[in-house]
Design a protein around this motif. Structure first.
Motif, PDB file in Angstrom:
ATOM      1  N   PHE A 169      38.615  42.730  45.712  1.00 42.06           N
ATOM      2  CA  PHE A 169      36.916  42.500  45.568  1.00 42.06           C
ATOM      3  C   PHE A 169      36.506  43.525  45.706  1.00 42.06           C
ATOM      4  CE2 PHE A 169      40.164  39.835  43.312  1.00 42.06           C
ATOM      5  CZ  PHE A 169      39.583  39.313  42.245  1.00 42.06           C
ATOM      6  N   LEU A 174      25.170  42.158  43.048  1.00 37.14           N
ATOM      7  CA  LEU A 174      25.274  41.373  45.127  1.00 37.14           C
ATOM      8  C   LEU A 174      25.953  40.038  45.384  1.00 37.14           C
ATOM      9  CD1 LEU A 174      22.513  43.306  47.267  1.00 37.14           C
ATOM     10  CD2 LEU A 174      24.957  44.137  46.396  1.00 37.14           C
ATOM     11  N   CYS A 176      31.494  46.217  41.643  1.00 34.72           N
ATOM     12  CA  CYS A 176      30.408  45.624  41.866  1.00 34.72           C
ATOM     13  C   CYS A 176      29.304  45.573  41.870  1.00 34.72           C
ATOM     14  CB  CYS A 176      31.315  43.819  41.868  1.00 34.72           C
ATOM     15  SG  CYS A 176      29.978  42.391  41.273  1.00 34.72           S
ATOM     16  N   LEU A 179      32.886  35.214  44.470  1.00 36.11           N
ATOM     17  CA  LEU A 179      33.247  33.983  44.352  1.00 36.11           C
ATOM     18  C   LEU A 179      34.906  34.254  42.907  1.00 36.11           C
ATOM     19  CD1 LEU A 179      30.102  32.661  43.182  1.00 36.11           C
ATOM     20  CD2 LEU A 179      31.879  31.233  44.494  1.00 36.11           C
ATOM     21  N   HIS A 180      34.891  35.496  42.570  1.00 32.71           N
ATOM     22  CA  HIS A 180      36.081  35.883  41.896  1.00 32.71           C
ATOM     23  C   HIS A 180      37.100  36.066  43.621  1.00 32.71           C
ATOM     24  CE1 HIS A 180      32.872  38.226  39.246  1.00 32.71           C
ATOM     25  NE2 HIS A 180      32.282  36.831  38.674  1.00 32.71           N
ATOM     26  N   THR A 218      28.022  38.113  43.546  1.00 34.46           N
ATOM     27  CA  THR A 218      29.116  37.904  42.667  1.00 34.46           C
ATOM     28  C   THR A 218      30.741  37.679  42.184  1.00 34.46           C
ATOM     29  OG1 THR A 218      29.321  39.767  40.865  1.00 34.46           O
ATOM     30  CG2 THR A 218      27.143  37.954  41.127  1.00 34.46           C
ATOM     31  N   GLN A 219      31.173  38.889  43.172  1.00 34.93           N
ATOM     32  CA  GLN A 219      32.558  39.217  43.432  1.00 34.93           C
ATOM     33  C   GLN A 219      32.861  38.811  44.121  1.00 34.93           C
ATOM     34  OE1 GLN A 219      30.584  41.111  44.377  1.00 34.93           O
ATOM     35  NE2 GLN A 219      31.074  42.197  46.184  1.00 34.93           N
TER      36      GLN A 219
END
Lengths: 370, 418
Positions: free
Chosen positions: B137, B182, B179, B187-188, B184-185
């Protein structure tokens, strides 16, 4: 929308709340098999049970959803039934819950997450707006996010501050999110099943003051119909329900405001005025057809919502009806909404919430004399 | 207070400590594993080694083992020759891509490019440490890493040419779309790892972010979720010293970013981010540990953003040339070239072959990004949902009608002028 959807079909659960509740109490005393008095909470819980039985990729997680069964008990028994791998508590962090759900959905799961209360979902807003809503578009449809974010919302339960926000407009305003909000137990069951099976992300807004209201429902029958696709083509997505037929004016409501609209229509009937009640059910996608057909028929409309009126779903509905029905309107469309103030503490919420009297006052103002 | 291995992570559903164990602190699964595996205390496993791991110095000399910064439980074998040569080739390609893209921005062929010049060693190691089937990610500054995972170069640059979508298929390459918001990815990445773990797959996920991003709330939530659920995620922080203009000292006063790991009950390590040998050694081991079930790890790479944040930024407003010069001397490419040549692994022919490959990628970028791809206005509506809502169909028809009338108008004007 086809006429067969607007006419109440008990098999699909499209009975009006008033009728269902009367029947529910009758059934309770008779103890009959088949349709039973069922709370919306039970209908939602059963929908998750059935979805988890049908599809192993359905997972339920959030805060206190495990042993406790959620603060509203909507996930009651899921951990015990399906194990800690499929229903579990997370650390107390809403962005984390939604962000992790995005990753799980990318990797083949169908997460159903619970935000404990409307106003506690705000930490997840960036994930919802920047990723949940946009992932399908920014990957040209390659990545689907089949996930449901359940949000107990709105007031009327005597909740203290930060527990009673009507947050649906934030989500409805965001392109890429579907927004469902049921008003009856039967709709709650069917709509949650559809939301879980949807390949698009759904904000599932649960009117918390209706959790304990009962309707007469046969959940097993609903399950059979849904899973056998016996009612194929009658998806509730984008289909409003005519919860009560009438001829003089249309009350347009959704979620927590539907019972108030029905009560107002019942009261108006005693005064000789016939009001139709349209329950929107899915705010996104919106059923322009059913709403416009009703307003063209009656020529008058009042939109009712608990949320603040300014820049809201209710303003959107007024704009859409005006665009489509201008030449049929005998009076300007009125709105009965929450005031543009922060949701009030329980001592004041009675003054804030749209009630029967305020709705009837608005109806009276609809230029009844030429 | 003592640390006991009696208690395991919540995922393993052990009983809560009884009153007789009240003095013990809770020992997460990762630490219990380390205690068993390396015979060191949980704190010594989770805290980074006292010094950053560096194997090849800035002049290209392999450091003596005793000077590499390793410690018991923090030991890193030298990667194999094949891996090192592959890494060098990718470094050269990555540098060429950074140079080429900066030129394409100046020519107006790209809308923006956040260059990873100076950080190529991090980019390459992040891609090479993963096995097929693992996920990455990346952020917007990680296009070189994305390419090194096998994504077509032109597709990897789709966002930066101002197109409306992410370019490549994340599911095909197991690489998330680069992404911009900042962390956020991260958590993916946690979710992808969690789903894989629930299905019993041994997927490892590498989640990338920068130093400034560690201030974000999702950084905290992602690390905590990964640790609590004991997931195979490597959090790879490229500490390039600046978040646009703001230096690290204004983001964090932690002893190092790697020290943050212990707060989550995971292992952290610091590594020279311009030493691809050390990076590969540290990341390879992190991936191995994660795959074996040791839980998540945090790796902080010390590097430097040689260019401004993007072409729209002016780095001279907030940093001195002398500081940049210091890092020019630490360049990841030149030290690797010296090291490999010194070991007899790289000669002029080999160098020429790699340069040729890099040039072909640059040509591919020039051609691909130089081409004017026709846009379809109806794409605006096509992918918002799995199928367009009635409202979107209405809006699509409105736009189609508008364009048809424009075209008809243009045609009749042309006819009239004939």
């Amino acid at each position: 929308m086809s006429p067969s959807i607007t006419t109440s079909s008990e098999a699909n659960g499209n009975v009006s709340s008033a009728t269902a509740r009367a029947a529910a109490s009758a059934a309770a005393t008779a103890g009959a098999a088949g349709p039973q008095p069922v709370t919306m909470a039970k209908a939602l819980n059963t929908a998750m049970v059935h979805a988890m039985q049908s599809d192993k990729s359905v997972l339920v997680f959030g805060e206190d959803v495990g042993k406790l069964g959620g603060v509203f008990r909507i996930t009651d028994g899921l951990m015990a039934t399906f194990g800690e791998q499929r229903c579990f508590d997370t650390p107390l962090a809403e962005s984390g819950i939604v962000g992790m759900a995005v990753g799980m959905a990318i990797n083949g799961m169908r997460p159903v997450v619970e935000m404990q209360f409307d106003a506690f979902a705000y930490p997840a807003f960036e994930q919802i707006v920047s990723h949940v809503a946009k992932m399908h578009n920014r990957t040209k449809g390659k990545v689907k996010l089949p996930m449901v974010i359940r949000v107990p919302y709105a007031g009327g339960i005597g909740g203290v501050e930060h527990h009673c926000d009507s947050s649906e407009s934030y989500y409805a305003h965001t392109a890429g999110l579907k927004v469902y909000t049921p008003a009856t137990a039967a709709d709650a069951y069917r709509m949650l099943r559809e939301a879980i099976d949807s390949d698009d992300p759904v904000m599932f807004m649960e009117p918390k003051k209706l959790y304990w209201s009962k309707d007469l429902v046969d959940l097993e029958r609903l399950r059979e119909d849904y899973e056998a696709k016996a009612d194929r083509g009658t998806s509730m997505e984008g289909r409003a329900a005519v919860a009560r037929s009438g001829t003089d004016a249309t009350l347009i409501a959704y979620g927590p405001s539907v019972p108030a609209a029905l009560a107002a229509a019942a009261a108006a009937a005693e005064e000789g005025r016939s009001l139709e009640v349209v329950d929107i059910r899915t705010i996104v996608p919106f059923d322009d057809e059913t709403v416009a057909a009703s307003v063209r028929k009656t020529g008058r409309a009042v939109v009712i919502a608990e949320a603040h009126g300014f820049a809201s779903v209710s303003s959107e509905i007024v704009a859409r009806v005006q665009e489509r029905c201008f030449h049929y309107l005998a009076a300007p469309i009125r709105r009965v909404t929450g005031f543009d103030v922060p949701y009030p503490a329980p001592k004041l919420e009675h003054y804030y919430l749209p009630g029967v009297d305020r709705i009837l006052d608005a109806v009276d103002d609809l230029q009844w004399e030429d | 207070m003592t640390i006991s291995a009696d208690h395991t992570a919540p995922g393993t559903a052990q009983a809560q400590p009884g009153p007789e164990q009240a003095e013990d602190i809770y020992l997460p699964g990762a630490a219990a594993e380390a205690v068993r595996k390396f015979g060191i205390t949980a704190e010594d496993y989770m805290l980074p080694a006292r010094h950053q791991i560096q194997m090849v110095d800035q002049d290209g000399n392999l450091k003596h083992h005793s000077e590499q910064g390793t410690e018991p439980g923090h030991e890193y074998p030298l990667p194999g020759d094949h891996e090192l040569l592959t890494a060098y080739a990718q470094l050269v390609i990555g540098r060429r891509v950074n140079d080429q893209n900066s030129a394409l921005v100046r020519q107006g062929r790209m809308a923006v490019y956040p260059s990873s010049q100076g950080q190529e060693a991090c980019q390459v190691a992040a891609a090479l440490c993963l096995a097929e089937g693992d996920w990455m990610f990346p952020t917007y500054r990680d296009a070189v890493a994305v390419m090194a995972r096998g994504v077509d170069p032109v597709q990897a640059m789709t966002i930066f040419r101002g197109d409306w979508h992410g370019g490549y298929d994340p599911l095909e390459h197991k690489v998330g779309i680069q992404c911009t918001p900042l962390t956020t990815q991260l958590l993916h990445a946690v979710g992808v790892a969690h789903a894989a773990k629930l299905r019993g797959e041994d997927t490892v996920v590498l989640a990338m972010c920068g130093d400034g991003a560690t201030s974000e709330g999702d950084f905290h939530e992602a690390l905590n979720f990964a640790a609590v659920f004991h997931l195979p995620v490597i959090f790879f922080v490229q500490n390039n010293q600046y978040a646009i203009s703001v230096p690290l000292a204004h983001q964090s006063v932690a002893p190092s970013l790697a020290h943050k790991a212990v707060g989550y009950g995971m292992a952290g390590e610091r590594v020279d981010g311009n030493d691809v040998v050390a990076l590969l050694a540290v990341l390879d081991r992190a991936v191995k540990l994660a795959r074996e079930g040791s839980g998540p790890l945090l790796v902080e790479a010390h590097t430097y953003r040689m260019q401004a944040h993007t072409n729209a930024d002016d780095a001279t407003r907030y940093r001195q040339d002398s500081e940049v010069a210091l890092w020019t001397a630490r360049d990841p490419l030149s030290r690797m070239r010296t090291y490999l040549a010194g070991r007899g692994l790289l000669d002029d022919d080999g160098e020429a072959r790699i340069a040729e490959k890099a040039e072909s990628v640059a040509t591919q970028l020039r051609n691909g990004l130089g081409e004017d791809v026709p846009v379809d206005p109806q794409d605006l509506f096509r992918y918002v949902f799995s199928s367009p809502t009635p409202q979107l169909k209405e809006q699509a028809a409105l736009l189609a009608d508008e364009l048809a009338r424009d075209a008809a108008g243009a045609a009749s004007t042309a006819e009239a002028s004939e």
